[in-house]
Design an enzyme around this catalytic site. Structure first.
Site, PDB file in Angstrom:
ATOM      1  N   ASP A 180       0.864  -1.191   0.000  1.00 27.42           N
ATOM      2  CA  ASP A 180       0.000   0.000   0.000  1.00 27.42           C
ATOM      3  C   ASP A 180       0.896   1.235   0.000  1.00 27.42           C
ATOM      4  O   ASP A 180       1.042   1.910   1.022  1.00 27.42           O
ATOM      5  CB  ASP A 180      -0.911  -0.050   1.228  1.00 27.42           C
ATOM      6  CG  ASP A 180      -2.006   1.001   1.168  1.00 27.42           C
ATOM      7  OD1 ASP A 180      -2.177   1.626   0.098  1.00 27.42           O
ATOM      8  OD2 ASP A 180      -2.683   1.202   2.191  1.00 27.42           O
TER       9      ASP A 180
ATOM     10  N   GLN B 223     -12.432   4.913  12.848  1.00 29.26           N
ATOM     11  CA  GLN B 223     -13.235   4.729  11.643  1.00 29.26           C
ATOM     12  C   GLN B 223     -14.628   5.294  11.920  1.00 29.26           C
ATOM     13  O   GLN B 223     -15.217   5.026  12.969  1.00 29.26           O
ATOM     14  CB  GLN B 223     -13.341   3.245  11.272  1.00 29.26           C
ATOM     15  CG  GLN B 223     -11.991   2.576  10.999  1.00 29.26           C
ATOM     16  CD  GLN B 223     -11.394   2.962   9.657  1.00 29.26           C
ATOM     17  OE1 GLN B 223     -11.890   3.863   8.979  1.00 29.26           O
ATOM     18  NE2 GLN B 223     -10.316   2.308   9.268  1.00 29.26           N
TER      19      GLN B 223
ATOM     20  N   LYS C  20       0.695   3.739  -2.446  1.00 30.22           N
ATOM     21  CA  LYS C  20      -0.044   4.889  -3.018  1.00 30.22           C
ATOM     22  C   LYS C  20       0.850   5.775  -3.876  1.00 30.22           C
ATOM     23  O   LYS C  20       1.003   6.982  -3.625  1.00 30.22           O
ATOM     24  CB  LYS C  20      -0.728   5.701  -1.909  1.00 30.22           C
ATOM     25  CG  LYS C  20      -1.798   4.899  -1.152  1.00 30.22           C
ATOM     26  CD  LYS C  20      -2.634   5.797  -0.257  1.00 30.22           C
ATOM     27  CE  LYS C  20      -3.739   5.040   0.475  1.00 30.22           C
ATOM     28  NZ  LYS C  20      -3.265   4.102   1.496  1.00 30.22           N
TER      29      LYS C  20
END
Ligand code: C5P
Length: 233
Positions: free
Chosen positions: A61, A187, A63
């Site tokens: 990950d 979250q 990006k």
């Protein structure tokens, strides 16, 4: 028992802990997600240390977001690690995404659309003409046309993005919380893993709901992964 469609977010600053987490969960976890902090700290050797203890897949990950030539070079530099997934920002545009796809034919280049940390005001301030959902849908379309095999999105965007890209691309969603989770941590708009899969996601990214059980030891962590996995297969 087959492995569940779980991507475990290996978010720890200690390599030895990361290796132990993988050993404790690998009966149930299909993919291990290693982020930018992990990669900048432990590099390729850290990724290899994880690969040495599992036959599950690796999700880098990172990006990536740069001009196509630079992204192509960066992607080629990762090819010896053979990640199943590598993230790029879809806002880098068609040519950049395609440069990563061409450089890594065996990897599912994974388009990150609109970061869920951005508010509608942030999205407008950056200059997107549409709201976050519509912009994410449009970016997922660009990513898939450029050859991306997967998309990362919020659980709330799964249905709209599935309608845009069809059944082929893999949809991966973080921001899920099991119904029995004590806390949703930071979250905000969450869905259960089961609901996310039913809405059309192929994999759910789960971190703390599994990794926090490490404080009770390896066996507890294995049992927690098994419990969440059992709801998904
Ligand atoms: O611990 P938790 O289950 O919240 O971990 C979720 C993982 O997914 C973390 O690695 C986090 O950085 C990542 N993520 C997220 N939300 C996004 C994109 C990535 O939670 N929109």
């Amino acid at each position: 028992m087959p492995k569940a469609p779980i991507v475990l977010a290996v978010d720890t600053p200690e390599l030895a802990t990361a290796v132990e987490w993988v050993k404790a969960t690998e009966d149930h976890v299909s993919v291990y997600k290693l982020g930018l902090e992990f990669f900048l700290t432990f590099g390729s050797d850290g990724v290899k240390a994880i690969k040495d203890v599992t036959n599950s897949d690796i999700f880098l990950d990172l990006k990536l977001h740069d001009i196509p030539h630079t992204v192509s070079g960066a992607a080629k530099a990762l090819s010896h690690l053979a990640p199943r997934f590598l993230t790029v920002h879809a806002s880098g545009g068609f040519a950049m995404i395609k440069a990563a796809v061409d450089a890594l034919p065996l990897t599912q280049v994974t388009g990150v659309t609109i970061l869920t940390s951005l508010s509608e005001d942030d999205v407008a301030e950056i200059g997107y003409k549409a709201n976050a959902l519509d912009s994410a849908v449009a970016l997922s379309g660009i990513a898939v046309r450029a050859g991306a095999g997967a998309i990362v999105c919020s659980p709330l965007e799964i249905k709209a993005i599935r309608d845009q890209v069809g059944m082929g691309p893999i949809i991966i969603t973080p921001g899920v919380r099991p119904a029995d989770a004590i806390s949703s941590d930071d979250q905000v708009r969450t869905m259960t893993p089961k609901d996310a899969i039913e809405a059309g996601a192929n994999f759910v990214v789960i971190g703390r709901p599994i990794t926090q059980s490490w404080s009770q030891g390896s066996r507890a962590m294995n049992e927690r992964a098994a419990q969440i996995a059992s709801e998904l297969i």
